[in-house]
Design an enzyme around this catalytic site. Structure first.
Site, PDB file in Angstrom:
ATOM      1  CB  CYS A   1     -13.770 -20.782  -6.758  1.00 54.32           C
ATOM      2  SG  CYS A   1     -13.800 -21.872  -5.315  1.00 54.32           S
TER       3      CYS A   1
ATOM      4  CG  HIS B   1     -18.265 -21.220 -10.963  1.00 50.33           C
ATOM      5  ND1 HIS B   1     -16.884 -21.287 -10.874  1.00 50.33           N
ATOM      6  CD2 HIS B   1     -18.730 -21.363  -9.686  1.00 50.33           C
ATOM      7  CE1 HIS B   1     -16.529 -21.474  -9.601  1.00 50.33           C
ATOM      8  NE2 HIS B   1     -17.632 -21.524  -8.871  1.00 50.33           N
TER       9      HIS B   1
ATOM     10  CD  GLU C   1     -22.359 -20.427 -13.855  1.00 47.80           C
ATOM     11  OE1 GLU C   1     -21.545 -20.040 -14.717  1.00 47.80           O
ATOM     12  OE2 GLU C   1     -22.255 -21.514 -13.253  1.00 47.80           O
TER      13      GLU C   1
ATOM     14  CE  LYS D   1     -15.443 -24.997 -11.120  1.00 42.22           C
ATOM     15  NZ  LYS D   1     -15.757 -24.051 -12.241  1.00 42.22           N
TER      16      LYS D   1
ATOM     17  CG  HIS E   1     -14.456 -26.230  -7.710  1.00 42.96           C
ATOM     18  ND1 HIS E   1     -13.583 -25.326  -8.280  1.00 42.96           N
ATOM     19  CD2 HIS E   1     -15.401 -25.477  -7.079  1.00 42.96           C
ATOM     20  CE1 HIS E   1     -13.981 -24.105  -8.017  1.00 42.96           C
ATOM     21  NE2 HIS E   1     -15.085 -24.156  -7.287  1.00 42.96           N
TER      22      HIS E   1
ATOM     23  CG  PHE F   1     -16.359 -19.981  -0.445  1.00 43.99           C
ATOM     24  CD1 PHE F   1     -17.469 -20.370  -1.166  1.00 43.99           C
ATOM     25  CD2 PHE F   1     -15.823 -20.883   0.460  1.00 43.99           C
ATOM     26  CE1 PHE F   1     -18.030 -21.632  -0.998  1.00 43.99           C
ATOM     27  CE2 PHE F   1     -16.369 -22.134   0.637  1.00 43.99           C
ATOM     28  CZ  PHE F   1     -17.481 -22.516  -0.091  1.00 43.99           C
TER      29      PHE F   1
END
Length: 411
Positions: free
Chosen positions: A162, A302, A313, A334, A339, A399
């Site tokens: 991502c 994010h 975050e 998002k 996403h 990830f």
């Protein structure tokens, strides 16, 4: 000598709009792109999550029949966004050897791969299409774009989950600084609203389970957040040196100040809860641009709407900005788009660029009860940003512990 790098074109196809401008206007209006999936495979395979952020304009409505047949959906979205960005930039007259592509995806040609596997099992090897490998390659989008505009300087692909497309933008900045090109199309795409990844994400408890109300499923920072909403689409930016843009009389949206990439080296899916590497990515992007955290006027977070990710975050933001983070307008877009995985950073970069260009921070929808552990000034309705030079950052984490941050400024 450090070169100034500017944004002269933007393009997008997303769950809330068929173009960059349509996506931006829908974002400002508080739209949600999440809706139920009307496909027979949902019931056939008893998929537990029955909704996603599907592209509002099908690629087949834009591309030719031959293009849709010879490109995986991931590359289809890439080509659509890149063509829009290229046209928006005025189709710069540049020598092919001075034109590059820095593209990204998190997964690549998933539909082609899995459809071909079904064909092989059910109909035998002779029925597998000869274009299967070129279509499933993760670099298929970059290749399609480079051939479409004749980019011969280079055509590169980042695959960092991502964080992929924010990394592609950071790399494009470095490539322009190094003199490898005068103009670059950067961005990312993803097309994996397919039963296999949905089943897998659901199995790891990563997706929201709000099948009964998809539009409110993505809820960054809310106490009731329960996972992210899978999205699809693409976004692209045209980047070039300031001198090149001025010489050709280009319209300039914003200045790209650079980016930073770090690694958690912590866990294959979970973020480091302390957020130390993510914080380092933010701080490096800011300081390398010649600024301090106190100069940041806007953050596109994010913020995936997962219970663990949003907190991690926030911890990273607190490390960088301290208590001052509570006074910086934060948008978590998002909530509207879902996403887009490898395309997320690109669409969010477009939103940051528009926010700076119009001095308007976009809203975060679905936030009804903010997590008391997250002390952020989350923008919930369009908010005017102040006059003067504005610095903004866009965060992307993926990830594998990938962290990427891009920094932009008003011009």
């Amino acid at each position: 000598m450090t070169k100034r790098i500017v944004v002269t074109g933007i393009g997008a196809t997303s769950p809330i709009g068929g173009t960059a401008e349509e996506s931006w206007q829908a974002l400002l209006a508080g739209a949600s792109g999440a809706r139920s999936i009307e496909a027979e495979w949902v019931e056939k395979w008893q998929i537990p999550i029955t909704f996603a952020g599907q592209a509002v304009v099908p690629a087949a409505d834009i591309l030719t029949r031959q293009e849709t047949k010879r490109l995986d959906p991931n590359s289809q979205f890439a080509l659509i966004a890149a063509r829009e960005a290229w046209a928006d930039a005025g189709s710069p007259g540049v020598e092919p050897e001075r034109l590059g592509v820095d593209w990204a995806t998190g997964i690549g040609g998933l539909w082609t791969l899995l459809d071909a596997w079904d064909t092989l099992r059910e109909r035998g090897p002779r029925r597998v299409l000869p274009m299967t490998v070129p279509m499933l390659m993760p670099n298929g989008g970059a290749a399609a774009i480079s051939m479409d505009i004749g980019a011969r300087a280079f055509s590169r692909t980042d695959v960092s989950a991502c964080a992929s497309s924010t990394e592609s933008i950071a790399n494009a900045f470095d490539h322009l600084q190094a003199g490898l090109a005068d103009v670059i199309i950067a961005g990312g795409s993803e097309a994996c609203i397919h039963p296999l990844p949905i089943a897998s994400f659901a199995a790891m408890q990563a997706l929201s389970k709000r099948n009964d109300d998809p539009a409110t499923a993505s809820r960054p920072y809310d106490v009731t957040r329960d996972g992210f909403v899978l999205g699809e689409g693409a976004a692209a930016v045209v980047l070039e040196t300031y001198e090149h843009a001025v010489a050709r009389g280009a319209r300039i949206y914003a200045e790209l100040l650079g980016g930073s990439v770090t690694s958690d080296a912590y866990h294959i899916t979970a973020p480091d809860p302390e957020g130390s590497a993510a914080a380092r990515a933010m701080l490096t992007a800011i300081t390398n641009a010649g600024f301090t955290p106190g100069d940041v006027a806007h953050i596109n977070a994010h913020a995936t709407s997962t219970p663990v990710g949003d907190i991690a975050e926030y911890n990273a933001l607190r490390r960088v900005f301290g208590d001052a983070v509570e006074g910086i307008p934060v948008s978590a877009t998002k909530a509207s788009t879902g996403h887009l995985l490898g395309g997320a950073g690109a669409i969010e970069a477009v939103f940051v660029i528009k926010a700076l260009h119009e001095r308007l921070a976009p809203p975060t929808i679905n936030l009804t009860s903010q997590d008391p552990e997250i002390h952020l000034d989350v923008v919930t309705s369009p908010r005017t940003l102040p006059d003067g030079d504005l610095l903004a950052i866009s965060n992307s984490f993926g990830f594998g512990g990938h962290n990427a941050v891009a920094a932009f400024k008003t011009l």
